[in-house]
Design a protein around this motif. Structure first.
Motif, short mmCIF file in Angstrom:
data_model
loop_
_atom_site.label_atom_id
_atom_site.label_comp_id
_atom_site.label_asym_id
_atom_site.label_seq_id
_atom_site.Cartn_x
_atom_site.Cartn_y
_atom_site.Cartn_z
N PHE A 1 0.80 -1.22 0.00
CA PHE A 1 0.00 0.00 0.00
C PHE A 1 0.84 1.29 0.00
N ASN A 2 2.04 1.21 0.53
CA ASN A 2 2.89 2.41 0.50
C ASN A 2 3.71 2.48 -0.79
N ASP A 3 4.33 1.35 -1.14
CA ASP A 3 5.15 1.31 -2.34
C ASP A 3 4.36 0.92 -3.59
N VAL A 4 3.13 0.43 -3.41
CA VAL A 4 2.25 0.00 -4.51
C VAL A 4 2.96 -1.03 -5.39
N LEU A 5 3.59 -2.01 -4.73
CA LEU A 5 4.24 -3.12 -5.42
C LEU A 5 3.42 -4.38 -5.10
N PHE A 6 2.43 -4.66 -5.95
CA PHE A 6 1.50 -5.73 -5.65
C PHE A 6 2.14 -7.12 -5.76
N GLY A 7 3.01 -7.31 -6.71
CA GLY A 7 3.66 -8.61 -6.86
C GLY A 7 4.52 -8.99 -5.67
N PRO A 8 5.54 -8.17 -5.32
CA PRO A 8 6.34 -8.48 -4.13
C PRO A 8 5.52 -8.52 -2.84
N GLY A 9 4.50 -7.63 -2.72
CA GLY A 9 3.67 -7.66 -1.53
C GLY A 9 2.90 -8.96 -1.40
N ALA A 10 2.35 -9.44 -2.51
CA ALA A 10 1.66 -10.73 -2.50
C ALA A 10 2.64 -11.87 -2.22
N ALA A 11 3.86 -11.76 -2.69
CA ALA A 11 4.88 -12.78 -2.41
C ALA A 11 5.21 -12.82 -0.92
N ILE A 12 5.26 -11.67 -0.28
CA ILE A 12 5.50 -11.64 1.17
C ILE A 12 4.37 -12.34 1.91
N ALA A 13 3.12 -12.03 1.53
CA ALA A 13 1.98 -12.66 2.19
C ALA A 13 1.96 -14.17 1.96
N ALA A 14 2.23 -14.60 0.73
CA ALA A 14 2.21 -16.03 0.42
C ALA A 14 3.34 -16.76 1.13
N SER A 15 4.53 -16.17 1.17
CA SER A 15 5.66 -16.83 1.85
C SER A 15 5.41 -16.93 3.34
N THR A 16 4.79 -15.91 3.93
CA THR A 16 4.47 -15.95 5.36
C THR A 16 3.48 -17.06 5.66
N ALA A 17 2.43 -17.17 4.83
CA ALA A 17 1.45 -18.23 5.02
C ALA A 17 2.09 -19.61 4.84
N PHE A 18 3.00 -19.74 3.89
CA PHE A 18 3.68 -21.03 3.67
C PHE A 18 4.55 -21.41 4.86
N ILE A 19 5.28 -20.45 5.41
CA ILE A 19 6.14 -20.73 6.56
C ILE A 19 5.30 -21.17 7.75
N VAL A 20 4.18 -20.47 8.00
CA VAL A 20 3.31 -20.83 9.12
C VAL A 20 2.73 -22.22 8.91
N LEU A 21 2.33 -22.54 7.69
CA LEU A 21 1.78 -23.87 7.40
C LEU A 21 2.80 -24.96 7.65
N VAL A 22 4.03 -24.76 7.19
CA VAL A 22 5.08 -25.76 7.39
C VAL A 22 5.38 -25.96 8.87
N VAL A 23 5.48 -24.86 9.62
CA VAL A 23 5.76 -24.96 11.06
C VAL A 23 4.65 -25.70 11.77
N CYS A 24 3.40 -25.40 11.45
CA CYS A 24 2.28 -26.07 12.10
C CYS A 24 2.25 -27.56 11.76
N LEU A 25 2.53 -27.91 10.50
CA LEU A 25 2.53 -29.33 10.12
C LEU A 25 3.65 -30.08 10.82
N LEU A 26 4.84 -29.48 10.92
CA LEU A 26 5.94 -30.12 11.63
C LEU A 26 5.61 -30.28 13.11
N PHE A 27 5.00 -29.25 13.69
CA PHE A 27 4.61 -29.32 15.09
C PHE A 27 3.60 -30.44 15.32
N LEU A 28 2.61 -30.56 14.43
CA LEU A 28 1.61 -31.61 14.57
C LEU A 28 2.24 -33.00 14.42
N LYS A 29 3.20 -33.12 13.50
CA LYS A 29 3.86 -34.41 13.31
C LYS A 29 4.63 -34.82 14.56
#
Length: 320
Positions: free
Chosen positions: A281-309
């Motif tokens: 929203f400040n830099d108006v860089l939608f591609g990198p901003g979406a990549a940050i959101a997607a990478s954050t969600a992926f990291i949380v998903l991996v951590v939760c799956l490892l924790f559950l295992k």
């Protein structure tokens, strides 16, 4: 002519069971279709509110996004957005800060929440009142509690600064240095979310079988041994749920740094969620901003799956 059934009792039961199985299978399929029919409106709402935005964000993170006066357009597939992130020192710093912040705050909250739950378990008359008071910080909206703590930490009229002046510590700018700002933000987070952990652990303590604890006491175990060897292993499901929820919330930290520090001083307390907001929203860089959101969600998903295992493995070893 009379037909005599020469089958024995076992053969008769087997034939009756075989005739009932198709009927039971048809009833199960009918109940399953009915259940899916009732659940379909809620599933469609979840898809519209959650699944579709997540999928669109992932698609945007792998696209060339062109911003125009009427919106933005996705043009072609690319991995350049993620390449920009992984070569960005700011992204690496924010990832490290978010991970360390999550580990420290969740650990402190689990310890304090367990201790509070043990105290509440022993209470009888005042437990309901104390639980109501305990839930007040958790009931506050994070933005409101963050603004409250910003007043407390204010260097001109804040309560914390007045207390420090009273004990002889002057000119302590809590939010002006990186380490102090991170600690101050962690204190505000622990204050708000520890009640949630305490309630979850208390629910697990209430559900524990009293016979097992009583047997341990009869065998001569003291209070510490009973808790560490008997009660804590039985509390693993409740603790696992509390840890997972807290990891999800802490790794998506946004409200506290946005209101309390703005990610500063500099970018010392900037989380991944706050970085994504600024890039989008400040830099108006939608591609990198979406990549940050997607990478954050992926990291949380991996951590939760490892924790559950790990959790399932420990529970399986315990049952064996």
């Amino acid at each position: 002519m009379t037909v005599v059934d020469t089958r024995g009792p076992r053969e008769t039961r087997a034939a009756d069971g075989a005739s009932r199985r198709p009927r039971r299978g048809a009833m199960r399929r009918s109940a399953a279709r009915l259940g899916w029919g009732f659940a379909s409106p809620a599933l469609l709402l979840v898809f519209a509110v959650m699944i579709f935005p997540i999928g669109f964000s992932i698609a945007m993170s792998f696209s060339n996004v062109n911003v125009t006066g009427s919106g933005f357009q996705l043009n072609g597939f690319t991995g350049n957005n993620y390449s920009i992130l992984f070569h960005s020192a700011r992204y690496i710093h924010d990832l490290e800060f978010t991970a360390i912040y999550t580990v420290v705050t969740v650990t402190v909250e689990m310890i304090l929440g367990t201790l509070i739950a043990l105290v509440l378990e022993r209470l009888t008359h005042a437990r309901a009142w104390l639980m109501a008071l305990l839930l007040l910080p958790w009931a506050l909206i994070t933005v409101v509690s963050a603004q409250l703590w910003s007043y407390i930490y204010n260097g001109v009229y804040g309560v914390f600064d007045a207390i420090m002046n009273a004990v002889g510590v002057h000119n302590l700018n809590v939010l002006g240095t990186p380490t102090q700002a991170a600690v101050a933000m962690g204190v505000a987070d622990v204050w708000k979310t520890t009640p949630f952990v305490a309630i979850m652990v208390l629910a697990g303590l209430v559900m524990l079988p009293g016979e097992v604890v009583e047997a341990a006491r009869i065998d001569g175990a003291n209070g510490w041994q009973t808790f560490w060897k008997v009660r804590l292993p039985l509390l693993r499901p409740a603790l696992a749920v509390a840890v997972m929820f807290r990891i999800l919330q802490a790794f998506g930290l946004f409200d506290l740094p946005y209101v309390l520090t703005g990610g500063g001083p500099g970018t010392s307390t900037e989380s991944l969620a706050l970085l994504g907001y600024k890039v989008l929203f400040n830099d108006v860089l939608f591609g990198p901003g979406a990549a940050i959101a997607a990478s954050t969600a992926f990291i949380v998903l991996v951590v939760c799956l490892l924790f559950l295992k790990v959790f399932r493995t420990q529970v399986g070893e315990q049952e064996d």
